[in-house]
Design an enzyme around this catalytic site. Structure first.
Site, PDB file in Angstrom:
ATOM      1  CE  LYS A   1      -3.219   2.898   2.393  1.00  0.00           C
ATOM      2  NZ  LYS A   1      -3.406   3.323   4.112  1.00  0.00           N
TER       3      LYS A   1
ATOM      4  N   GLY B   1      -7.757  10.124   9.452  1.00  0.00           N
ATOM      5  CA  GLY B   1      -7.772  10.307  10.890  1.00  0.00           C
ATOM      6  C   GLY B   1      -9.076  11.492  11.384  1.00  0.00           C
TER       7      GLY B   1
ATOM      8  CB  ALA C   1      -8.083   8.229   4.487  1.00  0.00           C
ATOM      9  N   GLY C   2     -10.674   8.364   6.610  1.00  0.00           N
ATOM     10  CA  GLY C   2     -11.637   9.328   6.781  1.00  0.00           C
ATOM     11  C   GLY C   2     -13.015   8.687   7.117  1.00  0.00           C
TER      12      GLY C   2
ATOM     13  CG  ASN D   1      -6.059   1.634  11.821  1.00  0.00           C
ATOM     14  OD1 ASN D   1      -6.410   1.331  12.862  1.00  0.00           O
ATOM     15  ND2 ASN D   1      -4.809   1.698  11.500  1.00  0.00           N
ATOM     16  CB  THR D   2      -8.774   6.023  13.205  1.00  0.00           C
ATOM     17  OG1 THR D   2      -7.592   6.220  12.399  1.00  0.00           O
ATOM     18  CG2 THR D   2      -8.691   7.088  14.458  1.00  0.00           C
TER      19      THR D   2
END
Lengths: 374, 256, 67
Positions: free
Chosen positions: B95, B156, B182-183, B204-205
């Site tokens: 990635k 994030g 992301a996001g 993830n987050t």
């Protein structure tokens, strides 16, 4: 490489589309091939007015209130192919002519002085008379005078297209005539054009060579127009994905009486043609759509603003016919005889702007970027 | 089933392995997510705590590792990290992340394209993280990317798919799978991306820092499935204005 | 006695040793660590036969959590 879908399967897929499929397609933002099949089906005929409204809305959103004008310039009527439907077919006894460079330039200047800055160079397939070198010379002579120079000539190789692009040719139109292989074999009696697959791969070769725009089309009247529409949808989807830098256009030539007295094998009515145009507009809102002077003034005026974006005007399909109005040997008869000014007036009357220019061929050069190998 | 570079995945939820409170919580959450591909980063071994290896809890037979190049600020650093990842037994998938701005961690399009070209030449399966720029997506595909990973919003931020319009174009034009990365801060964001036709999402987050990461992982798994199902079932289009159901006239000129 | 640079820190080693011996002395499982020696990635079979010499620059790297 694009592989043509089986024509009978396309017909079956369209025939299987019911009113629910049409409803679904009309409710969608982005259409898929199944939706196109539905819009081409008999089940969509009762929704033609709804399709017209959406087509008009998409066309306005994407292109604005604008119609682009162009004129064909016939370079040569020599042809080594024998095609059952074409006035230039090798078998037809008719006066044949290829323009000298001076004559071609003189014809072009007549169009230039009328106010055209988009021209389409047309010839039959006779490479000994009109080959790459000939076209290159004509392009180099005309590139400073025209914003866009398209060609509708015999299929060429990728390196030949690259050469013509460098000389100022901006777009290439190559109509498959029909995506129905059986009918294709029946009507293409002799000549290089008998090779269905070579012709089918031509838009890819032109796009690979970097042409700004590639046009496809089917000659309406040869086979089932609905399946031709779906086949074009497949072809366009493939080209969009593989050649995202290339603009795509579609033409809708409908068989008109020509010297060979060819009667359409499967006649296409105005209503059919209209449904086909709307279906393709809804399927791909970015397509440039041509409506040539093959069609009558009444029909062309009626369609203004509903989908087509490019109109020819004051066209003559005889080589040398702009300078010598008595010249004979046309490829097909003209349906809309009006002059450029008259057509422009009709366009303005609909609240649209007749545009004669949107690019300058003199700017174009080979892309220095890394082009994807097809 | 989703296929990327010849490898098939049943789950369309990819998960990151950062920011979890402990390796054990991470393990349980990732198992609960149903995810088959997890991203991992590369770092220097902390010599003060040499045994602190959070990867020991992840069964490599169960989870396909997708090493990232997080921390790379240019193409050269990304290529170096990718090669280190490969040497670490990470396989040839990567990635690709090139983020020169430490404040926003937004990806550098130019360096990402250069690194993609180099890594593809070196035989890597490259999944570039990118801003949601349709032309960049096409250029990365032309360069041989095996998938493209447009961001929904800056990493994030948990803002969801703010790039919706651009992502829709990327999906429409794509020749390879599109993974929204992301996001994605809530299951509804993941469902939204999947409804739009994204092939997968990477989260993830939102899982790692949830009050209960295990239950949040399950929630994301359901959202991704629901979104995909809705996409495949064919959503009705949203309209900005009402449309007359039976428009009048306009086609009176037709003769035949 | 030799001095090497390991993950940015200067370290003194009692004697010349192989990469494998160094990893063992640090309590690291060689299967989970990749070694870059003077900018070149070592393959695992080479850990045992690669000797560390004075001034060697080592990076010991492994997978960590990341998104």
């Amino acid at each position: 490489m694009f592989v043509a879908p089986d024509f009978q399967q396309l017909r079956a897929r369209i025939a299987a589309s019911g009113p629910e499929a049409v409803e679904r397609a009309l409710a969608k933002g982005r259409l898929e091939l199944d939706d196109l099949a539905a819009l081409l089906s008999p089940a969509a005929e009762s929704s033609l007015a709804v399709m017209a409204q959406r087509s008009a809305q998409l066309t306005r959103q994407r292109f604005g209130n604008v119609i682009q004008l162009y004129a064909p310039l016939y370079l040569s009527s020599f042809c080594t192919n024998r095609c059952a439907y074409c006035g230039f077919s090798a078998g037809n006894a008719m006066p044949r002519r290829v323009l000298s460079f001076e004559e071609a330039e003189a014809e072009a200047m007549i169009l230039h002085d009328r106010g055209f800055s988009h021209i389409l160079l047309v010839s039959g397939e006779a490479p000994a008379k009109v080959g790459v070198e000939y076209l290159e010379t004509v392009a180099l002579r005309l590139r400073d005078k025209f914003a866009a120079i398209a060609i509708e000539v015999q299929p060429l190789e990728t390196d030949e297209y690259a050469r013509l692009f460098a000389a100022g040719i901006t777009s290439v139109a190559v109509y498959q005539e029909t995506y129905d292989r059986t009918v294709y074999d029946q009507v293409h009696l002799a000549g290089k054009k008998r090779d269905f697959d070579y012709r089918l791969a031509t838009p890819e070769r032109a796009a690979t060579a970097g042409l700004r725009e590639v046009g496809i089309g089917a000659l309406l009247g040869l086979s089932d127009w609905r399946a031709e529409g779906l086949a074009m949808g497949h072809h366009l989807s493939y080209l969009r994905k593989a050649f995202w830098r290339t603009g795509l256009t579609v033409s809708f030539p409908r068989i008109r009486p020509a010297k060979g007295e060819f009667a359409p094998l499967m006649p296409v009515s105005e209503r059919d043609l209209t449904q086909l145009i709307f279906a393709l507009r809804l399927f791909d809102p970015d397509l440039g759509l041509y409506l040539s002077t093959r069609e009558e003034a009444r029909y062309r005026d009626g369609m203004l603003g509903l989908g087509p974006t490019r109109y020819s005007a004051g066209s003559c399909t005889v080589p040398g016919g702009y300078g010598d109005t008595a010249a004979t040997g046309a490829q097909f008869e003209i349906g809309d005889q009006r002059s450029l000014d008259e057509v422009s007036e009709a366009i303005r009357a609909k609240g649209l702007d007749p545009v004669r220019k949107d690019w300058d061929a003199v700017f174009q050069q080979q892309d220095q970027g890394r082009r994807r190998a097809a | 089933m989703l296929t990327i570079a010849g490898k098939t995945f049943r789950s369309r939820l990819f998960t990151g392995t950062g920011k979890f409170s402990s390796p054990e919580v991470m393990q349980e959450a990732l198992l609960a997510s149903g995810s088959e591909m997890v991203t991992v980063a590369l770092r220097r071994v902390d010599l003060a705590n040499p045994a602190d290896d959070i990867m020991r809890v992840l069964d490599r037979d169960h989870f396909f590792f997708l090493p990232n190049t997080a921390g790379a600020r240019n193409a050269a650093e990304a290529v170096r990290l990718a090669k280190l990842a490969q040497a670490s037994g990470g396989g040839n998938w990567v990635k690709l992340e090139v983020t020169p701005d430490p404040r926003t961690l937004l990806p550098d399009p130019v360096e990402t394209l250069i690194a993609t070209e180099e890594l593809v030449k070196a035989g890597f399966v490259v999944l570039p993280y990118m801003n949601a720029d349709p032309i960049l997506a096409l250029r990365l595909q032309d360069a041989g990317a095996a998938a493209v990973m447009p961001l929904g919003s800056p990493i994030g931020t948990n803002q969801g798919v703010l790039t919706r319009f651009q992502v829709a174009i990327i999906i429409e034009q794509a020749r390879v799978p599109v993974v929204v990365d992301a996001g994605i801060g809530a299951p509804s964001h993941a469902a939204e991306a999947m409804e739009m036709g994204a092939d997968a999402v990477l989260v993830n987050t939102a899982i790692a820092v949830a009050g209960d990461p295990v239950r949040m992982a399950q929630a994301f798994a359901k959202a991704v499935e629901a979104g995909r199902e809705a996409y495949e079932a064919g959503l009705g289009a949203r309209r900005t204005e009402a449309e007359a159901s039976s428009p009048q006239g306009g086609l009176d000129f037709l003769r035949e | 006695m030799i001095t090497i640079l390991c993950n940015g820190e200067s370290r003194r080693l009692e004697r010349e040793m192989s990469v494998e011996e160094l990893l063992a002395s640090l309590g690291l499982n060689p299967e989970t660590v990749v070694v870059e020696l003077d900018g070149r990635i070592l393959s695992r079979p080479d850990y045992a036969v690669t000797k560390l010499t004075e001034g060697a620059t080592l990076e010991l790297i492994r997978f960590v959590g990341g998104g």
